[in-house]
Design an enzyme around this catalytic site. Structure first.
Site, PDB file in Angstrom:
ATOM      1  N   HIS A 145       0.849  -1.197   0.000  1.00 29.73           N
ATOM      2  CA  HIS A 145       0.000   0.000   0.000  1.00 29.73           C
ATOM      3  C   HIS A 145       0.884   1.246   0.000  1.00 29.73           C
ATOM      4  O   HIS A 145       1.817   1.337   0.808  1.00 29.73           O
ATOM      5  CB  HIS A 145      -0.909   0.023   1.228  1.00 29.73           C
ATOM      6  CG  HIS A 145      -2.200  -0.722   1.026  1.00 29.73           C
ATOM      7  ND1 HIS A 145      -3.330  -0.470   1.764  1.00 29.73           N
ATOM      8  CD2 HIS A 145      -2.524  -1.723   0.168  1.00 29.73           C
ATOM      9  CE1 HIS A 145      -4.317  -1.258   1.341  1.00 29.73           C
ATOM     10  NE2 HIS A 145      -3.847  -2.046   0.389  1.00 29.73           N
TER      11      HIS A 145
ATOM     12  N   TYR B 211      -9.029   5.442   7.947  1.00 27.19           N
ATOM     13  CA  TYR B 211      -9.090   5.750   9.387  1.00 27.19           C
ATOM     14  C   TYR B 211     -10.137   6.850   9.531  1.00 27.19           C
ATOM     15  O   TYR B 211      -9.899   7.994   9.149  1.00 27.19           O
ATOM     16  CB  TYR B 211      -7.736   6.245   9.887  1.00 27.19           C
ATOM     17  CG  TYR B 211      -6.681   5.176   9.994  1.00 27.19           C
ATOM     18  CD1 TYR B 211      -5.936   4.779   8.878  1.00 27.19           C
ATOM     19  CD2 TYR B 211      -6.404   4.560  11.202  1.00 27.19           C
ATOM     20  CE1 TYR B 211      -4.966   3.793   8.977  1.00 27.19           C
ATOM     21  CE2 TYR B 211      -5.425   3.570  11.310  1.00 27.19           C
ATOM     22  CZ  TYR B 211      -4.722   3.199  10.185  1.00 27.19           C
ATOM     23  OH  TYR B 211      -3.755   2.214  10.290  1.00 27.19           O
TER      24      TYR B 211
ATOM     25  N   PRO C 135      -3.888   0.109  18.709  1.00 29.12           N
ATOM     26  CA  PRO C 135      -3.621  -0.301  17.325  1.00 29.12           C
ATOM     27  C   PRO C 135      -3.851   0.795  16.280  1.00 29.12           C
ATOM     28  O   PRO C 135      -3.596   0.597  15.110  1.00 29.12           O
ATOM     29  CB  PRO C 135      -4.580  -1.472  17.117  1.00 29.12           C
ATOM     30  CG  PRO C 135      -5.583  -1.367  18.182  1.00 29.12           C
ATOM     31  CD  PRO C 135      -4.973  -0.646  19.312  1.00 29.12           C
TER      32      PRO C 135
ATOM     33  N   LYS D  34       1.305  -0.127  15.069  1.00 22.97           N
ATOM     34  CA  LYS D  34       2.685  -0.224  15.531  1.00 22.97           C
ATOM     35  C   LYS D  34       2.991  -1.459  16.362  1.00 22.97           C
ATOM     36  O   LYS D  34       4.155  -1.803  16.549  1.00 22.97           O
ATOM     37  CB  LYS D  34       3.032   1.032  16.366  1.00 22.97           C
ATOM     38  CG  LYS D  34       3.092   2.302  15.556  1.00 22.97           C
ATOM     39  CD  LYS D  34       4.236   2.295  14.556  1.00 22.97           C
ATOM     40  CE  LYS D  34       3.941   3.158  13.351  1.00 22.97           C
ATOM     41  NZ  LYS D  34       4.271   2.519  12.092  1.00 22.97           N
TER      42      LYS D  34
ATOM     43  N   TYR E 264       4.043   6.457  10.152  1.00 20.28           N
ATOM     44  CA  TYR E 264       3.216   5.302   9.793  1.00 20.28           C
ATOM     45  C   TYR E 264       4.030   4.234   9.050  1.00 20.28           C
ATOM     46  O   TYR E 264       3.930   3.042   9.367  1.00 20.28           O
ATOM     47  CB  TYR E 264       2.031   5.751   8.923  1.00 20.28           C
ATOM     48  CG  TYR E 264       0.949   4.692   8.805  1.00 20.28           C
ATOM     49  CD1 TYR E 264       1.025   3.692   7.828  1.00 20.28           C
ATOM     50  CD2 TYR E 264      -0.121   4.658   9.684  1.00 20.28           C
ATOM     51  CE1 TYR E 264       0.059   2.710   7.739  1.00 20.28           C
ATOM     52  CE2 TYR E 264      -1.106   3.680   9.596  1.00 20.28           C
ATOM     53  CZ  TYR E 264      -0.997   2.711   8.623  1.00 20.28           C
ATOM     54  OH  TYR E 264      -1.958   1.736   8.540  1.00 20.28           O
TER      55      TYR E 264
HETATM   56  P1  FAS Z   1       2.024 -11.976  21.669  1.00 18.45           P
HETATM   57  O1  FAS Z   1       1.091 -11.610  22.792  1.00 18.45           O
HETATM   58  O2  FAS Z   1       1.521 -12.024  20.273  1.00 18.45           O
HETATM   59  O3  FAS Z   1       2.652 -13.421  21.942  1.00 18.45           O
HETATM   60  C1  FAS Z   1       3.044 -13.796  23.257  1.00 18.45           C
HETATM   61  C2  FAS Z   1       2.991 -15.309  23.333  1.00 18.45           C
HETATM   62  O4  FAS Z   1       3.460 -15.707  24.619  1.00 18.45           O
HETATM   63  C3  FAS Z   1       1.563 -15.843  23.190  1.00 18.45           C
HETATM   64  O5  FAS Z   1       1.516 -16.854  22.207  1.00 18.45           O
HETATM   65  C4  FAS Z   1       1.232 -16.398  24.580  1.00 18.45           C
HETATM   66  O6  FAS Z   1       0.423 -17.546  24.528  1.00 18.45           O
HETATM   67  C5  FAS Z   1       2.606 -16.727  25.132  1.00 18.45           C
HETATM   68  N1  FAS Z   1       2.693 -16.688  26.594  1.00 18.45           N
HETATM   69  C6  FAS Z   1       2.102 -15.819  27.442  1.00 18.45           C
HETATM   70  N2  FAS Z   1       2.431 -16.120  28.725  1.00 18.45           N
HETATM   71  C7  FAS Z   1       3.261 -17.204  28.670  1.00 18.45           C
HETATM   72  C8  FAS Z   1       3.932 -17.990  29.639  1.00 18.45           C
HETATM   73  N3  FAS Z   1       3.828 -17.707  30.936  1.00 18.45           N
HETATM   74  N4  FAS Z   1       4.693 -19.022  29.218  1.00 18.45           N
HETATM   75  C9  FAS Z   1       4.820 -19.308  27.895  1.00 18.45           C
HETATM   76  N5  FAS Z   1       4.200 -18.611  26.911  1.00 18.45           N
HETATM   77  C10 FAS Z   1       3.432 -17.576  27.308  1.00 18.45           C
HETATM   78  N6  FAS Z   1      -1.119  -4.726  16.617  1.00 18.45           N
HETATM   79  C11 FAS Z   1      -1.260  -4.069  15.455  1.00 18.45           C
HETATM   80  O7  FAS Z   1      -0.279  -3.574  14.918  1.00 18.45           O
HETATM   81  N7  FAS Z   1      -2.511  -3.940  14.878  1.00 18.45           N
HETATM   82  C12 FAS Z   1      -3.629  -4.499  15.443  1.00 18.45           C
HETATM   83  O8  FAS Z   1      -4.744  -4.387  14.925  1.00 18.45           O
HETATM   84  C13 FAS Z   1      -3.516  -5.214  16.649  1.00 18.45           C
HETATM   85  N8  FAS Z   1      -4.616  -5.802  17.239  1.00 18.45           N
HETATM   86  C14 FAS Z   1      -4.458  -6.468  18.445  1.00 18.45           C
HETATM   87  C15 FAS Z   1      -5.566  -7.089  19.100  1.00 18.45           C
HETATM   88  C16 FAS Z   1      -5.399  -7.745  20.333  1.00 18.45           C
HETATM   89  C17 FAS Z   1      -6.591  -8.391  21.020  1.00 18.45           C
HETATM   90  C18 FAS Z   1      -4.125  -7.790  20.953  1.00 18.45           C
HETATM   91  C19 FAS Z   1      -3.929  -8.465  22.284  1.00 18.45           C
HETATM   92  C20 FAS Z   1      -3.027  -7.197  20.304  1.00 18.45           C
HETATM   93  C21 FAS Z   1      -3.188  -6.548  19.049  1.00 18.45           C
HETATM   94  N9  FAS Z   1      -2.103  -5.958  18.383  1.00 18.45           N
HETATM   95  C22 FAS Z   1      -2.232  -5.295  17.205  1.00 18.45           C
HETATM   96  C23 FAS Z   1      -0.796  -6.025  18.927  1.00 18.45           C
HETATM   97  C24 FAS Z   1      -0.245  -7.388  18.571  1.00 18.45           C
HETATM   98  O9  FAS Z   1      -0.216  -7.535  17.185  1.00 18.45           O
HETATM   99  C25 FAS Z   1       1.107  -7.487  19.236  1.00 18.45           C
HETATM  100  O10 FAS Z   1       1.879  -6.323  19.011  1.00 18.45           O
HETATM  101  C26 FAS Z   1       1.873  -8.698  18.806  1.00 18.45           C
HETATM  102  O11 FAS Z   1       1.068  -9.828  19.021  1.00 18.45           O
HETATM  103  C27 FAS Z   1       3.161  -8.737  19.634  1.00 18.45           C
HETATM  104  O12 FAS Z   1       3.713  -9.970  19.478  1.00 18.45           O
HETATM  105  P2  FAS Z   1       4.415 -10.694  20.719  1.00 18.45           P
HETATM  106  O13 FAS Z   1       5.328  -9.721  21.391  1.00 18.45           O
HETATM  107  O14 FAS Z   1       4.967 -11.969  20.172  1.00 18.45           O
HETATM  108  O15 FAS Z   1       3.268 -10.977  21.784  1.00 18.45           O
HETATM  109  C1  PHB Z   2      -5.734  -4.461  10.796  1.00 16.43           C
HETATM  110  O1  PHB Z   2      -5.809  -4.687   9.568  1.00 16.43           O
HETATM  111  O2  PHB Z   2      -6.059  -5.315  11.668  1.00 16.43           O
HETATM  112  C2  PHB Z   2      -5.230  -3.118  11.252  1.00 16.43           C
HETATM  113  C3  PHB Z   2      -4.712  -2.239  10.323  1.00 16.43           C
HETATM  114  C4  PHB Z   2      -4.249  -1.001  10.750  1.00 16.43           C
HETATM  115  C5  PHB Z   2      -4.336  -0.658  12.097  1.00 16.43           C
HETATM  116  C6  PHB Z   2      -4.851  -1.554  13.029  1.00 16.43           C
HETATM  117  C7  PHB Z   2      -5.302  -2.797  12.601  1.00 16.43           C
HETATM  118  O3  PHB Z   2      -3.897   0.566  12.513  1.00 16.43           O
END
Ligand code: FAS
Ligand code: PHB
Length: 388
Positions: A72, A200, A292, A296, A383
């Site tokens: 994009h 957005y 989100p 980032k 961004y």
């Molecule tokens: P993660 O949380 O992805 O992974 C951590 C892992 O550690 C998990 O698999 C968990 O099961 C494991 N774990 C936890 N405790 C443990 C323990 N005690 N022992 C062993 N394993 C354990 N970011 C965006 O950029 N855009 C979005 O739209 C967006 N939407 C999101 C929606 C939700 C509901 C959440 C929670 C996050 C969202 N994020 C979004 C942010 C997300 O993408 C994170 O930045 C990304 O998952 C970060 O990756 P990790 O650091 O690997 O953490």
């Molecule tokens: C998504 O596609 O899930 C998404 C994209 C941009 C954002 C947040 C989430 O800023």
């Protein structure tokens, strides 16, 4: 030592760090609380900064992303029917890639399996020990049976609710937090995107985001009160609300359909300092959370991995300058992304009980963005991703 680096968490942070370390000849073990299916069932990020694209290619997991991802060159920021196009390519010479976190994680699991890396699923009772000794130790259980691993370093990649951050004594941690009084209700729907780029949308009814995963799978969000649950939002209600928050010209093109996934994510800004405690290093959501709105979260996890993987490789060869600098170096970029994510969230969301002045400030911010190339370039630079 049983292995060189124990990685706690099998999400994108842990998997990417392990993949890059393995490619440099460093032995790792990943300990993941959930099943692989559970990890892959989570629907999260959708946008990759180009730095993340390049890191995934360097890790040898870029092939499907390059084949199926959608580059994009810009995005739309709207305020009711005022539409501002932010042209990333013209303003910064860079672009972003639309490719879901679920697919990134799937690609990393496949690569790690091909590498023969030990990934232990279903771990419990993880304890991180001996961080100031000649080698660290990690104790855990699987099906109630105790296990212990010794290693040179531990990477805490276990997300916001993990154990790694809490292993650092509370008195030695400094935490910064802003919890927002709303969440994002997100759906997946097998329908064509309402626009070629993301929208957005700020509106008097609240924020909406039109994103996508492919030309036939959309990811849409609406801002909802924290008291709402998914049950409060049958598909019809979601579509009606989404339609009235996006610009009317886009709404006229909207194709609706059944949701195949629906969830509510709370929004918070959070940073825990420092990112290091002896032989333990925090990575990704274990150390920081961003709303989100700035896309980032996942991308910050990738830049943490960029800094840490090189530092660990050097440290295992006797040069500890990288690990000594890791926390300060990663935090410098984390805080800039924290600011951008907070600014985008503040600019685009309607805050319950906000007075007319606050609403006018939001509209004036968007009006300035519409009129100022300098303001657009500032948004675009952040961004697409600030330099590592
Ligand atoms: P993660 O949380 O992805 O992974 C951590 C892992 O550690 C998990 O698999 C968990 O099961 C494991 N774990 C936890 N405790 C443990 C323990 N005690 N022992 C062993 N394993 C354990 N970011 C965006 O950029 N855009 C979005 O739209 C967006 N939407 C999101 C929606 C939700 C509901 C959440 C929670 C996050 C969202 N994020 C979004 C942010 C997300 O993408 C994170 O930045 C990304 O998952 C970060 O990756 P990790 O650091 O690997 O953490
Ligand atoms: C998504 O596609 O899930 C998404 C994209 C941009 C954002 C947040 C989430 O800023």
């Amino acid at each position: 030592m049983d292995t060189q680096v124990v990685i706690i968490g099998g999400g994108p942070s842990g998997l990417l760090l392990s993949q890059l370390l393995n490619r440099a000849g460093v032995a790792t073990v990943i300990l993941e609380r959930g099943t692989r299916d559970h990890v892959l069932s989570r629907i999260r990020a959708g946008i990759l900064e180009w730095g993340s694209v390049e890191m995934l290619r360097e890790a040898g997991v870029g092939a499907r992303m390059d084949a199926e991802g959608i580059p994009h060159d810009g995005t739309l920021i709207t305020d009711a029917d005022m539409v501002v196009h932010i042209d990333f390519k013209a303003l910064t010479g860079r672009r972003v890639m639309v490719y879901g976190q679920t697919e990134v994680t799937r690609d990393l699991y496949a690569a790690q399996d091909a590498m023969g890396t030990t990934i232990v699923h279903g771990v419990g009772d993880v304890r991180i020990l001996d961080l100031d000794g000649p080698q660290a130790a990690v104790e855990y259980t699987v099906d109630g049976k105790p296990h212990r691993l010794t290693c040179a370093y531990v990477a805490g990649c276990d997300g916001f609710h993990g154990v790694s951050r809490k292993t650092i004594p509370e008195a030695r941690r400094q935490e910064f937090e802003r919890v927002y009084p709303f969440g994002w209700l997100g759906i997946l729907s097998r329908t064509p995107p309402v626009a070629d780029e993301l929208i957005y949308a700020n509106s008097p009814h609240g924020f909406a985001l039109a994103s996508m995963r492919s030309e036939s799978l959309v990811r849409y969000y609406v801002q909802v009160p924290l008291t709402d649950t998914v049950d409060d939002w049958p598909d019809d209600r979601f579509w009606a609300e989404f339609r009235r928050r996006i610009p009317s010209e886009a709404a006229a093109r909207l194709v609706t359909g059944p949701s195949i996934e629906k969830s509510i994510a709370p929004l918070r800004s959070f940073v825990s300092e420092p990112l290091r405690w002896g032989r333990l290093f925090l990575v990704g959501d274990a150390a920081h959370i961003v709303p989100p709105t700035g896309a980032k979260g996942l991308n910050l996890a990738v830049s943490d991995v960029f800094y840490l993987h090189g530092a660990l490789i050097d440290a295992l060869r006797g040069n500890t300058a990288g690990i000594d600098a890791y926390s300060a170096r990663a935090l410098a970029r984390i805080w800039k992304a924290m600011r951008f994510s907070w600014q985008m969230t503040t600019m685009l969301h309607r805050f319950e009980g906000e007075d007319s002045f606050a609403a006018q400030m939001r509209r004036a911010t968007l009006a300035h963005l519409a009129a100022s190339e300098a303001a657009q370039r500032d948004l675009a630079e952040n961004y697409v991703g600030l330099p590592y």
